[in-house]
Design an enzyme around this catalytic site. Structure first.
Site, mmCIF file in Angstrom:
data_model
loop_
_atom_site.group_PDB
_atom_site.id
_atom_site.type_symbol
_atom_site.label_atom_id
_atom_site.label_comp_id
_atom_site.label_asym_id
_atom_site.label_seq_id
_atom_site.Cartn_x
_atom_site.Cartn_y
_atom_site.Cartn_z
ATOM 1 N N CYS A 1 -6.304 1.488 -2.796
ATOM 2 C CA CYS A 1 -5.948 2.703 -2.606
ATOM 3 C C CYS A 1 -6.774 3.397 -1.574
ATOM 4 O O CYS A 1 -6.948 4.624 -1.750
ATOM 5 C CB CYS A 1 -5.904 3.429 -3.915
ATOM 6 S SG CYS A 1 -4.628 2.997 -5.296
ATOM 7 N N ARG B 1 -7.517 2.175 2.534
ATOM 8 C CA ARG B 1 -6.934 2.354 3.796
ATOM 9 C C ARG B 1 -6.272 0.953 4.155
ATOM 10 O O ARG B 1 -6.881 0.053 4.025
ATOM 11 C CB ARG B 1 -8.015 2.575 4.664
ATOM 12 C CG ARG B 1 -8.433 3.915 5.009
ATOM 13 C CD ARG B 1 -7.255 4.740 5.515
ATOM 14 N NE ARG B 1 -7.420 6.296 5.487
ATOM 15 C CZ ARG B 1 -7.535 7.273 4.668
ATOM 16 N NH1 ARG B 1 -7.199 6.947 3.345
ATOM 17 N NH2 ARG B 1 -7.754 8.273 4.970
ATOM 18 N N ASP C 1 -1.368 1.587 -2.391
ATOM 19 C CA ASP C 1 -0.849 2.996 -2.004
ATOM 20 C C ASP C 1 -1.009 3.286 -0.785
ATOM 21 O O ASP C 1 -0.570 4.428 -0.269
ATOM 22 C CB ASP C 1 -1.840 3.972 -2.968
ATOM 23 C CG ASP C 1 -1.361 5.397 -2.714
ATOM 24 O OD1 ASP C 1 -0.314 5.625 -2.896
ATOM 25 O OD2 ASP C 1 -2.370 6.330 -2.310
ATOM 26 N N GLU D 1 2.293 3.339 8.310
ATOM 27 C CA GLU D 1 2.835 4.046 7.264
ATOM 28 C C GLU D 1 3.974 4.684 7.682
ATOM 29 O O GLU D 1 3.864 5.622 8.612
ATOM 30 C CB GLU D 1 1.878 5.146 6.461
ATOM 31 C CG GLU D 1 0.668 4.286 5.727
ATOM 32 C CD GLU D 1 -0.247 4.873 5.086
ATOM 33 O OE1 GLU D 1 -0.113 6.299 4.961
ATOM 34 O OE2 GLU D 1 -1.265 4.491 4.355
ATOM 35 N N HIS E 1 1.089 6.464 -0.451
ATOM 36 C CA HIS E 1 -0.244 7.397 -0.032
ATOM 37 C C HIS E 1 -0.285 8.462 -1.041
ATOM 38 O O HIS E 1 -0.481 9.637 -0.458
ATOM 39 C CB HIS E 1 -0.260 7.295 1.255
ATOM 40 C CG HIS E 1 -1.628 7.471 1.801
ATOM 41 N ND1 HIS E 1 -1.847 7.146 2.992
ATOM 42 C CD2 HIS E 1 -2.938 8.178 1.462
ATOM 43 C CE1 HIS E 1 -3.334 7.185 3.133
ATOM 44 N NE2 HIS E 1 -3.854 7.924 1.978
#
Length: 341
Positions: free
Chosen positions: A257, A259, A283, A288, A307
């Site tokens: 969670c 990077r 996450d 992304e 994220h």
């Protein structure tokens, strides 16, 4: 004085304005100009030479005008933007890392830059533990089965029910504002917590109830679960690759969670597809959102969220409040609490 509140759909411009009024007084007399950037409805990304930014340089230049102060989360404060804003003297970024600001150019132009450290530490720690439990206890699979009308009793079998935190060894890579909170929470669950962080101070480690190890390899070999809490730097990029994941015991779980680029996603997929890793929870991602052909989309026993770890309403208020407090210090001529340049 003119202040640009370059907010977005999480920390909105009016939230910056309200916190400024709380710090400076309702009749503070300064002009607060709003700008709403498209994040998170549009993912952040690189803009010119800065990372994780939202919007574009020309929009920021037009909005800044003769502003002396800029409050933002994601606005791109590039060399071009700084050169086009001669009145600008302070930028406060409502996040832990001001990666959307060209710090070298800011220093050259005499612009001070502050961040808002810790504003989402509690939220991210909570989410990390939730993701860890979701992956270990197979929550997404069992929820999906029941929603489809199937009572998935096979998940009560020894082979499929998944491990728990009580008695597990959890390795944390990083013990800063987030990692230290995760460590305390896991200790309460009955887990044995190991930490690898060459920069953590002894007092922080004592407070968490965790045990420090001297090398990443040592941590990985001993961990039933490994969770990443490091900043992304040249040193940490690709921190967990195929070699490192191979050090984990069979049946381990990987959680990220922090990077996406800390983790080699292909190597993770290899471990999940082979069955050597029991599960993973992500996450954050190297790109992304992940591309349509990403192996992550079909990898087994993988929990994914877009994220969201640092997203709750308290975080938005924290970011705006810490940022507004810095503006108050600036106007009073006091030292800035979170100055990075």
């Amino acid at each position: 004085m003119r202040i640009l509140a370059a907010g977005d759909h999480f920390v909105a411009p009016d939230l910056f304005a309200r916190e400024l009024a709380a710090v400076l007084g309702e009749d503070h007399g300064h002009t607060v100009a709003p700008l709403t950037l498209p994040w998170p409805l549009t993912p952040f990304g690189p803009v010119s030479e800065v990372d994780e930014a939202s919007g574009d340089e020309d929009t920021m230049i037009d909005a800044l005008g003769d502003a002396e102060v800029c409050l933002t989360q994601m606005g791109p404060v590039t060399a071009k933007v700084l050169a086009s804003a001669p009145s600008l003297r302070l930028v406060v970024v409502g996040r832990g890392g001001p990666v959307n600001v060209n710090l070298e150019a800011a220093e050259e132009h005499g612009v001070r830059v502050c961040n808002t450290p810790g504003r989402n530490a509690a939220a991210t720690a909570e989410y990390t533990v939730a993701m860890m439990l979701a992956a270990m206890r197979r929550v997404p699979e069992t929820s999906a089965a029941l929603a489809s009308g199937r009572w998935a009793g096979e998940f009560y079998t020894y082979e499929n029910c998944g491990p728990g935190l009580d008695g597990a060894t959890v390795g944390l890579v990083g013990c800063g504002a987030v990692g230290s909170r995760v460590a305390r929470a896991l200790t309460a669950f009955g887990a044995r917590v190991l930490v690898y962080d060459p920069y953590a101070d002894a007092a922080t480690l004592r407070d968490t109830g965790a045990s420090a190890v001297s090398t990443l390899d040592e941590l990985l070999r001993a961990s039933d679960v490994v969770s990443l809490h490091a900043r992304l730097t040249a040193e940490t990029r690709g921190l967990l690759g195929a070699r490192e994941l191979a050090l984990l015991p069979d049946g381990a779980v990987v959680v990220n969670c922090a990077r996406g680029a800390l983790l080699d996603e292909d190597a993770l997929c290899d471990g999940l597809e082979s069955g050597r890793l029991a599960g993973a929870a992500l996450d954050v991602f190297a790109v992304e959102p992940p591309p349509a052909d990403s192996r992550l989309r079909t990898a087994p026993r993988l929990v994914m969220t877009p994220h969201l770890a640092g997203a709750n309403t308290a975080v938005a208020h924290n970011a705006a409040r810490i940022a507004a407090a810095e503006v108050g210090r600036y106007l009073r001529g006091e030292p800035l609490a979170h100055r990075v340049v």
